[in-house]
Design a protein around this motif. Sequence first.
Motif, PDB file in Angstrom:
ATOM      1  N   UNK A  20       0.857  -1.028   0.203  1.00 48.91           N
ATOM      2  CA  UNK A  20      -0.320  -0.183  -0.148  1.00 48.91           C
ATOM      3  C   UNK A  20       1.094   0.971   0.260  1.00 48.91           C
ATOM      4  N   UNK A  21       0.637   2.442  -1.061  1.00 47.11           N
ATOM      5  CA  UNK A  21       0.989   3.163  -0.532  1.00 47.11           C
ATOM      6  C   UNK A  21      -0.163   4.356  -0.489  1.00 47.11           C
ATOM      7  N   UNK A  22       0.719   4.981   0.296  1.00 48.24           N
ATOM      8  CA  UNK A  22       0.081   6.303   0.629  1.00 48.24           C
ATOM      9  C   UNK A  22       0.483   7.336   0.533  1.00 48.24           C
ATOM     10  N   UNK A  23      -0.691   8.533   0.356  1.00 51.23           N
ATOM     11  CA  UNK A  23       0.316  10.333   0.195  1.00 51.23           C
ATOM     12  C   UNK A  23      -0.883  10.370   1.096  1.00 51.23           C
ATOM     13  N   UNK A  24      -0.113  11.832   1.771  1.00 51.63           N
ATOM     14  CA  UNK A  24      -1.274  12.257   2.699  1.00 51.63           C
ATOM     15  C   UNK A  24      -1.069  14.026   2.453  1.00 51.63           C
ATOM     16  N   UNK A  25      -1.380  15.170   2.711  1.00 52.08           N
ATOM     17  CA  UNK A  25      -1.049  16.889   2.211  1.00 52.08           C
ATOM     18  C   UNK A  25      -1.956  17.328   3.203  1.00 52.08           C
ATOM     19  N   UNK A  26      -1.565  18.294   3.046  1.00 55.61           N
ATOM     20  CA  UNK A  26      -2.394  19.421   3.130  1.00 55.61           C
ATOM     21  C   UNK A  26      -3.946  19.773   2.057  1.00 55.61           C
ATOM     22  N   UNK A  27      -5.004  19.843   2.389  1.00 58.71           N
ATOM     23  CA  UNK A  27      -5.677  20.190   1.168  1.00 58.71           C
ATOM     24  C   UNK A  27      -5.481  21.832   0.095  1.00 58.71           C
ATOM     25  N   UNK A  28      -5.407  21.474  -0.972  1.00 57.24           N
ATOM     26  CA  UNK A  28      -5.190  22.307  -2.198  1.00 57.24           C
ATOM     27  C   UNK A  28      -6.402  23.470  -1.694  1.00 57.24           C
ATOM     28  N   UNK A  29      -7.437  22.891  -1.586  1.00 61.94           N
ATOM     29  CA  UNK A  29      -8.483  24.408  -1.328  1.00 61.94           C
ATOM     30  C   UNK A  29      -8.904  24.612  -2.712  1.00 61.94           C
ATOM     31  N   UNK A  30      -8.819  23.526  -4.013  1.00 60.00           N
ATOM     32  CA  UNK A  30      -8.886  23.756  -4.922  1.00 60.00           C
ATOM     33  C   UNK A  30      -9.502  22.484  -6.306  1.00 60.00           C
ATOM     34  N   UNK A  31     -10.147  22.408  -6.756  1.00 57.83           N
ATOM     35  CA  UNK A  31     -10.707  21.401  -7.821  1.00 57.83           C
ATOM     36  C   UNK A  31      -9.912  20.481  -7.718  1.00 57.83           C
ATOM     37  N   UNK A  32      -9.404  19.252  -7.697  1.00 56.31           N
ATOM     38  CA  UNK A  32      -8.450  18.249  -8.298  1.00 56.31           C
ATOM     39  C   UNK A  32      -8.447  17.161  -9.414  1.00 56.31           C
ATOM     40  N   UNK A  33      -8.398  17.498 -11.030  1.00 55.35           N
ATOM     41  CA  UNK A  33      -8.626  16.577 -11.314  1.00 55.35           C
ATOM     42  C   UNK A  33      -7.626  16.200 -12.091  1.00 55.35           C
ATOM     43  N   UNK A  34      -8.859  14.546 -12.009  1.00 56.19           N
ATOM     44  CA  UNK A  34      -7.564  12.799 -12.357  1.00 56.19           C
ATOM     45  C   UNK A  34      -7.698  12.223 -13.725  1.00 56.19           C
ATOM     46  N   UNK A  35      -7.011  11.788 -14.913  1.00 56.31           N
ATOM     47  CA  UNK A  35      -6.991  11.145 -15.626  1.00 56.31           C
ATOM     48  C   UNK A  35      -5.962  10.835 -16.772  1.00 56.31           C
ATOM     49  N   UNK A  36      -5.832   9.078 -15.713  1.00 57.96           N
ATOM     50  CA  UNK A  36      -5.030   8.254 -15.954  1.00 57.96           C
ATOM     51  C   UNK A  36      -3.695   8.438 -15.196  1.00 57.96           C
ATOM     52  N   UNK A  37      -2.380   7.980 -15.179  1.00 63.08           N
ATOM     53  CA  UNK A  37      -1.654   8.662 -14.259  1.00 63.08           C
ATOM     54  C   UNK A  37      -1.265   9.886 -14.002  1.00 63.08           C
ATOM     55  N   UNK A  38      -2.528  11.336 -14.665  1.00 67.20           N
ATOM     56  CA  UNK A  38      -2.133  12.778 -13.859  1.00 67.20           C
ATOM     57  C   UNK A  38      -3.963  13.101 -13.358  1.00 67.20           C
ATOM     58  N   UNK A  39      -2.611  13.970 -12.464  1.00 65.97           N
ATOM     59  CA  UNK A  39      -3.517  14.699 -11.821  1.00 65.97           C
ATOM     60  C   UNK A  39      -3.558  16.213 -11.461  1.00 65.97           C
ATOM     61  N   UNK A  40      -3.836  16.878 -11.921  1.00 64.17           N
ATOM     62  CA  UNK A  40      -3.757  18.364 -12.301  1.00 64.17           C
ATOM     63  C   UNK A  40      -4.977  19.393 -12.401  1.00 64.17           C
ATOM     64  N   UNK A  41      -4.433  19.971 -12.462  1.00 66.16           N
ATOM     65  CA  UNK A  41      -6.310  21.231 -12.228  1.00 66.16           C
ATOM     66  C   UNK A  41      -5.816  22.887 -13.446  1.00 66.16           C
ATOM     67  N   UNK A  42      -7.308  22.750 -14.396  1.00 68.90           N
ATOM     68  CA  UNK A  42      -7.729  22.017 -14.664  1.00 68.90           C
ATOM     69  C   UNK A  42      -7.488  21.153 -16.281  1.00 68.90           C
ATOM     70  N   UNK A  43      -8.971  20.724 -15.999  1.00 70.74           N
ATOM     71  CA  UNK A  43      -8.909  19.209 -17.090  1.00 70.74           C
ATOM     72  C   UNK A  43      -8.353  19.846 -18.510  1.00 70.74           C
ATOM     73  N   UNK A  44      -8.630  20.591 -18.687  1.00 66.83           N
ATOM     74  CA  UNK A  44      -7.822  21.372 -19.811  1.00 66.83           C
ATOM     75  C   UNK A  44      -6.062  21.152 -19.969  1.00 66.83           C
ATOM     76  N   UNK A  45      -5.845  20.580 -18.474  1.00 63.62           N
ATOM     77  CA  UNK A  45      -4.257  20.419 -18.179  1.00 63.62           C
ATOM     78  C   UNK A  45      -3.740  19.020 -18.272  1.00 63.62           C
TER      79      UNK A  45
END
Length: 70
Positions: A20-45
């Motif tokens: 198990x790999x668990x990542x944690x951190x402070x909330x970004x306070x903005x929407x996050x978009x995930x697609x395949x191996x990519x996690x970014x903001x916004x969807x266009x990225x």
Amino acid sequence: MRAGSVLSVRTPDGDRQTRITLFAGRPLGEPVVAGGPFVMNPCAEIEQAFRDFHAGKFGQAPRAAGLNTR
């Protein structure tokens, strides 16, 4: 106990080793978009990351880089 602070895990048959790999951190306070191996903001990225990946702009990974074929 705060909601969301507990993680329960069960393996497929109860005896198999599980990693198990668990990542944690402070909330970004903005929407996050995930697609395949990519996690970014916004969807266009995400869309641009896929275009860049398919165009070979990320370079090549070594054949044995992190591949677990078991």
